[in-house]
Enzyme design. Structure first.
Site: not given
Ligand code: NAD
Ligand code: TDX
Length: 332
Positions: A123, A148, A188, A247
């Site tokens: 992102e 974010y 999502f 989506n």
């Molecule tokens: P998540 O929200 O599930 O987990 C985040 C964790 O960080 C939680 O356990 C939370 O308690 C902890 N945390 C938050 N603030 C903190 C702090 N100040 N000190 C210590 N711990 C803290 O997130 P996720 O989806 O597992 O994402 C993990 C990493 O991967 C993030 O850096 C996110 O940007 C990146 N990322 C996520 C996605 C995705 O699709 N979820 C994709 C690409 C990158």
């Molecule tokens: O209820 C929903 N309905 C919906 O249409 C939600 C929660 C999301 N959405 C859409 C928004 C986005 O286009 O679905 C898509 C995915 O949404 P999210 O799961 O919130 O993900 P996104 O905003 O794409 O970001 C995710 O991928 C990149 C992670 O949350 C981030 O942490 C990561 O960096």
């Protein structure tokens, strides 16, 4: 045996990472996690206590971070505020954790000469038009849209500056949207799966034409391990599995896999500033480091994820009601 400090390891991707490291090596893992609403001890239940420990604390705490960094060989920084919708409601914890937390870790790894891997997101590159033939590469200019993604972009730039200015031994990865077990029900895919289980209609933002590039969390984490093992210091690697899907199609697929009519969902208020499309070109990771995804088929990966949420209701049930109340308050 190597000691790995995993920040944010009680969250979705970090907990899967801790499990993968303990299963696939004899390394030692310490999770540093603030256990915010997104962190969950239950995601780390049953891990080998002789090689694993959880420290509750913040990546913004310089004394704690310094002590833990001094005790480990490698730091993998997953901790973040991770949800776009939350960042639109209140950006403040995003500034603290994503920017100040990364700065705090960088200063500690700088002092101790520790290998550091920074977890980031696609992102940071902003979004693409639906018909754009280009995908994101390591040289795409940064252009983040939300609070974010702008804090994630800022954290990446801090890492690059600490590599160049202070010789910090760091790599960065930017991954696309993850799915799989232990993902918070605010996101999502788990939101819609648990809605269907609860008899609530899935919620699609706007028209649902927005495209995300889905990757299984295990493939993300396998790529991170490969970068730590063989990545070049100072380099960025994009991680993606050619999993583009809009989506609306994802919701229809979840409904079909769960035995419901494909149109049994609601359109709700769109996300402000909603990015249209993300798409990753992971050629560098594949050719330089020989990584490729093991989950090639999104439908079967999604079916396994649906089974996981069906089998693990005790894990997600405690967060479901409060999460839906937060969405209901803003018409989503
Ligand atoms: P998540 O929200 O599930 O987990 C985040 C964790 O960080 C939680 O356990 C939370 O308690 C902890 N945390 C938050 N603030 C903190 C702090 N100040 N000190 C210590 N711990 C803290 O997130 P996720 O989806 O597992 O994402 C993990 C990493 O991967 C993030 O850096 C996110 O940007 C990146 N990322 C996520 C996605 C995705 O699709 N979820 C994709 C690409 C990158
Ligand atoms: O209820 C929903 N309905 C919906 O249409 C939600 C929660 C999301 N959405 C859409 C928004 C986005 O286009 O679905 C898509 C995915 O949404 P999210 O799961 O919130 O993900 P996104 O905003 O794409 O970001 C995710 O991928 C990149 C992670 O949350 C981030 O942490 C990561 O960096």
């Amino acid at each position: 045996m190597v000691g790995i400090l995993v920040t944010g390891g009680a969250g979705f991707i970090g907990s899967n990472f801790a499990q993968l490291v303990l299963e696939s090596s004899d390394d030692r893992v310490t999770v540093l996690d603030a256990l915010t609403y997104a962190g969950n001890r239950a995601s780390l239940a049953g891990l080998d206590a002789s090689r694993f420990s959880l420290v509750e604390g913040s990546v913004c705490d310089p004394d704690l971070v310094d002590r833990l960094v001094a005790e480990h060989d490698v730091v993998v920084h997953f901790a973040a505020e991770s949800h776009n919708d939350n960042s639109l409601r209140d950006p403040s914890p995003f500034i603290q954790t994503n920017l100040v937390g990364t700065y705090t870790l960088l200063e500690a790894v700088r002092r101790h000469g520790t290998r550091y891997h920074h977890i980031s997101t696609d992102e940071v590159y902003g979004d693409l038009e639906l018909d754009d033939p280009q995908r994101f590469t390591e040289t795409t200019p940064y252009n983040p849209s939300s609070p974010y993604s702008s804090t994630k972009a800022g954290s990446d730039l801090l890492v690059r500056a600490w590599v160049r200015s202070f010789g910090v031994q760091a790599t960065i990865s930017n991954c696309s949207n993850n799915y799989g077990p232990y993902q918070h029900v605010e996101k999502f895919i788990p939101r819609q799966i648990t809605n269907v289980i609860d008899g609530i209609r899935p919620k699609l933002y706007g028209a649902g034409a927005n495209v995300r590039d889905w990757i299984h969390v295990t493939d993300h984490n396998r790529a991170v391990l490969r970068i730590i093992e063989a990545g070049r210091i100072g380099e960025t690697y994009l991680i993606g599995a050619d999993g583009e899907s809009d989506n609306k199609s994802v919701i229809e697929l979840i409904l079909r896999l769960m035995g419901r009519p494909a149109d049994a969902y609601d359109h709700v208020t769109d996300r402000a500033g909603h990015d249209m499309r993300y798409a990753i070109d992971s050629t560098k990771l594949r050719t330089e480091l020989g990584w490729s995804p093991t989950f090639q088929d999104f439908e079967s990966g999604l079916a396994a994820t649906i089974d996981w949420y069906r089998d693990n209701e005790a894990w997600w049930r405690p967060m479901k009601q409060a999460t839906e109340a937060r969405y209901a308050a803003v018409g989503q």
